[in-house]
Design a protein around this motif. Sequence first.
Motif, PDB file in Angstrom:
ATOM      1  N   LEU A 235     125.686  14.004  41.661  1.00  0.00           N
ATOM      2  CA  LEU A 235     124.799  15.003  41.049  1.00  0.00           C
ATOM      3  C   LEU A 235     124.867  16.285  41.861  1.00  0.00           C
ATOM      4  O   LEU A 235     125.033  16.250  43.092  1.00  0.00           O
ATOM      5  CB  LEU A 235     123.360  14.479  41.058  1.00  0.00           C
ATOM      6  CG  LEU A 235     123.138  13.180  40.281  1.00  0.00           C
ATOM      7  CD1 LEU A 235     121.823  12.519  40.681  1.00  0.00           C
ATOM      8  CD2 LEU A 235     123.153  13.459  38.789  1.00  0.00           C
ATOM      9  N   ASP A 236     124.714  17.392  41.185  1.00  0.00           N
ATOM     10  CA  ASP A 236     124.781  18.700  41.835  1.00  0.00           C
ATOM     11  C   ASP A 236     123.526  18.950  42.683  1.00  0.00           C
ATOM     12  O   ASP A 236     122.407  18.799  42.185  1.00  0.00           O
ATOM     13  CB  ASP A 236     124.889  19.757  40.728  1.00  0.00           C
ATOM     14  CG  ASP A 236     125.218  21.122  41.274  1.00  0.00           C
ATOM     15  OD1 ASP A 236     125.419  21.246  42.493  1.00  0.00           O
ATOM     16  OD2 ASP A 236     125.267  22.067  40.465  1.00  0.00           O
ATOM     17  N   ASP A 237     123.711  19.329  43.960  1.00  0.00           N
ATOM     18  CA  ASP A 237     122.548  19.621  44.829  1.00  0.00           C
ATOM     19  C   ASP A 237     121.684  20.736  44.257  1.00  0.00           C
ATOM     20  O   ASP A 237     120.474  20.748  44.437  1.00  0.00           O
ATOM     21  CB  ASP A 237     123.018  20.099  46.220  1.00  0.00           C
ATOM     22  CG  ASP A 237     123.616  18.966  47.026  1.00  0.00           C
ATOM     23  OD1 ASP A 237     123.474  17.814  46.606  1.00  0.00           O
ATOM     24  OD2 ASP A 237     124.249  19.258  48.060  1.00  0.00           O
ATOM     25  N   ALA A 238     122.329  21.676  43.599  1.00  0.00           N
ATOM     26  CA  ALA A 238     121.591  22.849  43.121  1.00  0.00           C
ATOM     27  C   ALA A 238     120.891  22.584  41.793  1.00  0.00           C
ATOM     28  O   ALA A 238     120.394  23.516  41.148  1.00  0.00           O
ATOM     29  CB  ALA A 238     122.552  24.029  42.988  1.00  0.00           C
ATOM     30  N   GLY A 239     120.875  21.324  41.379  1.00  0.00           N
ATOM     31  CA  GLY A 239     120.141  20.991  40.157  1.00  0.00           C
ATOM     32  C   GLY A 239     120.911  21.319  38.896  1.00  0.00           C
ATOM     33  O   GLY A 239     120.353  21.339  37.801  1.00  0.00           O
ATOM     34  N   GLY A 240     122.204  21.569  39.029  1.00  0.00           N
ATOM     35  CA  GLY A 240     123.008  21.943  37.849  1.00  0.00           C
ATOM     36  C   GLY A 240     123.489  20.747  37.048  1.00  0.00           C
ATOM     37  O   GLY A 240     124.407  20.861  36.254  1.00  0.00           O
ATOM     38  N   GLY A 241     122.908  19.582  37.275  1.00  0.00           N
ATOM     39  CA  GLY A 241     123.293  18.440  36.462  1.00  0.00           C
ATOM     40  C   GLY A 241     124.224  17.499  37.169  1.00  0.00           C
ATOM     41  O   GLY A 241     124.415  17.577  38.381  1.00  0.00           O
ATOM     42  N   SER A 242     124.799  16.588  36.396  1.00  0.00           N
ATOM     43  CA  SER A 242     125.703  15.631  37.014  1.00  0.00           C
ATOM     44  C   SER A 242     127.088  16.253  37.022  1.00  0.00           C
ATOM     45  O   SER A 242     127.437  17.073  36.178  1.00  0.00           O
ATOM     46  CB  SER A 242     125.696  14.336  36.234  1.00  0.00           C
ATOM     47  OG  SER A 242     126.186  14.566  34.949  1.00  0.00           O
ATOM     48  N   LEU A 243     127.854  15.854  38.027  1.00  0.00           N
ATOM     49  CA  LEU A 243     129.134  16.519  38.213  1.00  0.00           C
ATOM     50  C   LEU A 243     130.310  15.627  37.897  1.00  0.00           C
ATOM     51  O   LEU A 243     131.180  15.974  37.109  1.00  0.00           O
ATOM     52  CB  LEU A 243     129.256  16.958  39.684  1.00  0.00           C
ATOM     53  CG  LEU A 243     128.488  18.193  40.073  1.00  0.00           C
ATOM     54  CD1 LEU A 243     128.587  18.382  41.573  1.00  0.00           C
ATOM     55  CD2 LEU A 243     129.045  19.401  39.345  1.00  0.00           C
ATOM     56  N   CYS A 244     130.330  14.471  38.560  1.00  0.00           N
ATOM     57  CA  CYS A 244     131.584  13.760  38.585  1.00  0.00           C
ATOM     58  C   CYS A 244     131.359  12.253  38.730  1.00  0.00           C
ATOM     59  O   CYS A 244     130.562  11.821  39.554  1.00  0.00           O
ATOM     60  CB  CYS A 244     132.373  14.275  39.791  1.00  0.00           C
ATOM     61  SG  CYS A 244     134.029  13.624  39.897  1.00  0.00           S
ATOM     62  N   VAL A 245     132.064  11.482  37.938  1.00  0.00           N
ATOM     63  CA  VAL A 245     132.041  10.034  38.085  1.00  0.00           C
ATOM     64  C   VAL A 245     133.111   9.692  39.122  1.00  0.00           C
ATOM     65  O   VAL A 245     134.271  10.076  38.968  1.00  0.00           O
ATOM     66  CB  VAL A 245     132.333   9.340  36.741  1.00  0.00           C
ATOM     67  CG1 VAL A 245     132.305   7.826  36.905  1.00  0.00           C
ATOM     68  CG2 VAL A 245     131.319   9.772  35.688  1.00  0.00           C
ATOM     69  N   ILE A 246     132.703   9.008  40.192  1.00  0.00           N
ATOM     70  CA  ILE A 246     133.658   8.688  41.264  1.00  0.00           C
ATOM     71  C   ILE A 246     133.899   7.169  41.313  1.00  0.00           C
ATOM     72  O   ILE A 246     133.559   6.466  40.385  1.00  0.00           O
ATOM     73  CB  ILE A 246     133.182   9.233  42.635  1.00  0.00           C
ATOM     74  CG1 ILE A 246     131.832   8.614  43.008  1.00  0.00           C
ATOM     75  CG2 ILE A 246     133.083  10.744  42.601  1.00  0.00           C
ATOM     76  CD1 ILE A 246     131.459   8.807  44.473  1.00  0.00           C
ATOM     77  N   ASP A 247     134.478   6.700  42.395  1.00  0.00           N
ATOM     78  CA  ASP A 247     134.744   5.270  42.601  1.00  0.00           C
ATOM     79  C   ASP A 247     135.555   4.689  41.439  1.00  0.00           C
ATOM     80  O   ASP A 247     135.088   3.811  40.696  1.00  0.00           O
ATOM     81  CB  ASP A 247     133.412   4.512  42.776  1.00  0.00           C
ATOM     82  CG  ASP A 247     133.616   3.206  43.529  1.00  0.00           C
ATOM     83  OD1 ASP A 247     134.786   2.811  43.701  1.00  0.00           O
ATOM     84  OD2 ASP A 247     132.625   2.582  43.916  1.00  0.00           O
ATOM     85  N   LEU A 248     136.777   5.173  41.311  1.00  0.00           N
ATOM     86  CA  LEU A 248     137.589   4.868  40.133  1.00  0.00           C
ATOM     87  C   LEU A 248     138.432   3.591  40.256  1.00  0.00           C
ATOM     88  O   LEU A 248     139.274   3.330  39.401  1.00  0.00           O
ATOM     89  CB  LEU A 248     138.521   6.065  39.838  1.00  0.00           C
ATOM     90  CG  LEU A 248     137.830   7.418  39.648  1.00  0.00           C
ATOM     91  CD1 LEU A 248     138.858   8.505  39.333  1.00  0.00           C
ATOM     92  CD2 LEU A 248     136.798   7.343  38.519  1.00  0.00           C
ATOM     93  N   ASP A 249     138.209   2.815  41.318  1.00  0.00           N
ATOM     94  CA  ASP A 249     139.060   1.632  41.523  1.00  0.00           C
ATOM     95  C   ASP A 249     139.125   0.695  40.327  1.00  0.00           C
ATOM     96  O   ASP A 249     140.147   0.069  40.088  1.00  0.00           O
ATOM     97  CB  ASP A 249     138.504   0.772  42.670  1.00  0.00           C
ATOM     98  CG  ASP A 249     138.506   1.501  43.979  1.00  0.00           C
ATOM     99  OD1 ASP A 249     139.569   1.635  44.571  1.00  0.00           O
ATOM    100  OD2 ASP A 249     137.420   1.938  44.395  1.00  0.00           O
ATOM    101  N   THR A 250     138.005   0.564  39.641  1.00  0.00           N
ATOM    102  CA  THR A 250     137.942  -0.447  38.576  1.00  0.00           C
ATOM    103  C   THR A 250     138.143   0.142  37.184  1.00  0.00           C
ATOM    104  O   THR A 250     137.870  -0.538  36.188  1.00  0.00           O
ATOM    105  CB  THR A 250     136.584  -1.183  38.616  1.00  0.00           C
ATOM    106  OG1 THR A 250     135.553  -0.193  38.659  1.00  0.00           O
ATOM    107  CG2 THR A 250     136.471  -2.107  39.815  1.00  0.00           C
ATOM    108  N   VAL A 251     138.597   1.391  37.102  1.00  0.00           N
ATOM    109  CA  VAL A 251     138.853   1.939  35.768  1.00  0.00           C
ATOM    110  C   VAL A 251     140.004   1.143  35.153  1.00  0.00           C
ATOM    111  O   VAL A 251     141.086   1.058  35.727  1.00  0.00           O
ATOM    112  CB  VAL A 251     139.239   3.434  35.823  1.00  0.00           C
ATOM    113  CG1 VAL A 251     139.511   3.952  34.412  1.00  0.00           C
ATOM    114  CG2 VAL A 251     138.128   4.233  36.454  1.00  0.00           C
TER     115      VAL A 251
END
Length: 376
Positions: A235-251
């Motif tokens: 999530l964006d520290d500045a409150g700009g919403g969610s940014l990025c889905v991480i931890d892609l090992d199990t995609v």
Amino acid sequence: MAIPAERGKISLLEEIIPQFAIYGELENLKPFGKGHINDTFLSTWNQAGARVRYTHQRINDHVFAKPDEVMDNILRVANHIAKKLSDQEIPDRSRRALTVILSRDGKPWVKDADGGWWRSYCFIENAHARELAESPEEAKLLGQSAGLFQKQLADLGGPRLFEAIPNFHNMETRYTRFHEALDKDEHKRAKTSEKETAFLLENEKRGGVLIRSMREGRIPERICHNDTKMNNILLDDAGGGSLCVIDLDTVMPGSSLFDWGDLVRTVTTRAEEDERDLSKVIFDTAYFRALLEGYLSEARDFLIPEELKLLVEAGRNITQIMGLRFLTDYLEGDHYYHIARPDHNLDRCRNQLALIHSMDNQWDEAERIVKELTIA
Ligand code: ADP
Ligand code: GN1
Ligand code: MG
């Protein structure tokens, strides 16, 4: 004196870090993050006066038998999302997709002296991962993020992704392993978990619903993340919403409902996954509603009626599979999940089962919310 595991791993990383295509002077290297699976480190570099940070992870090769296939999947997925963001001229792209740093000879990993596999990513600055959602608005953002992730990958070309962990969300094979662990009871722990075992056995048949629906072709195979717990969404520290889905090992191939279910498991509860005070483990329908609104804002177009029908069940199902996995690991002697105290996995299992009880108590309300939000 034995060298603490983390110290040992940092030394291994220090040795191989120059092999990644990162320029400048290394100023600092330290352990980072709260994941259960990989060892994550954060490095800071001075690049011509600018401070630039990267994350480095030693891929857990007890969990991922073929790290090269995992990295092949991740590279394809990360590049596909990055290209999409670029084609759509989305601003702030470098914080909205993971950027894999290749080795100097062009590979997405580097091996250390112990045979361990390492990968590096650009660190996503001014963002944070949280263990609990703070408000329904945040729940909505998280749902939207995971729905967008599935949508972005719906048109990934090329061969089927590798199955990073075969049968990862297969409740039936998870139960087979649970029965084996119970029969062996190698660590003499079955006695301390009789109540939890009884509940899981009562729910064995019901738990097979997603995997049976997939096998019988009633719900489609899609590319999904398979580990959408909320601390894998930055999530964006500045409150700009969610940014990025991480931890892609199990995609890998799976059901959209695996991702949706893991969101329900982690975003709608008012307590962390290992909270021992079970009175705090509450399924909050206001968060459920907001989460679903967010998810459907991206996923409504591609979900089919059979998937919509299983939305409430999927939350219970993924909570159940996690309860089962935590208890299996407890019975087997805690060799899968990182633990910080002796009964950590048993506590996690109890927590997940308490969440199921809370869901069951509010089932009709959850179904009503789904009906209201999915009416065409
Ligand atoms: P694990 O599989 O062990 O959960 P993760 O990939 O989720 O590993 O990483 C652990 C934590 O490290 C994340 O929850 C997040 O806080 C942090 N992290 C990992 N990669 C990045 C990144 N590229 N930018 C910012 N934070 C990151
Ligand atoms: C693990 O890697 P991490 O901590 O994001 C696990 C998930 C579980 C989760 C429970 C590869 O996720 O399946 O849902 O713990 N990942 C793997 O917190 O097993
Ligand atoms: Mg993680």
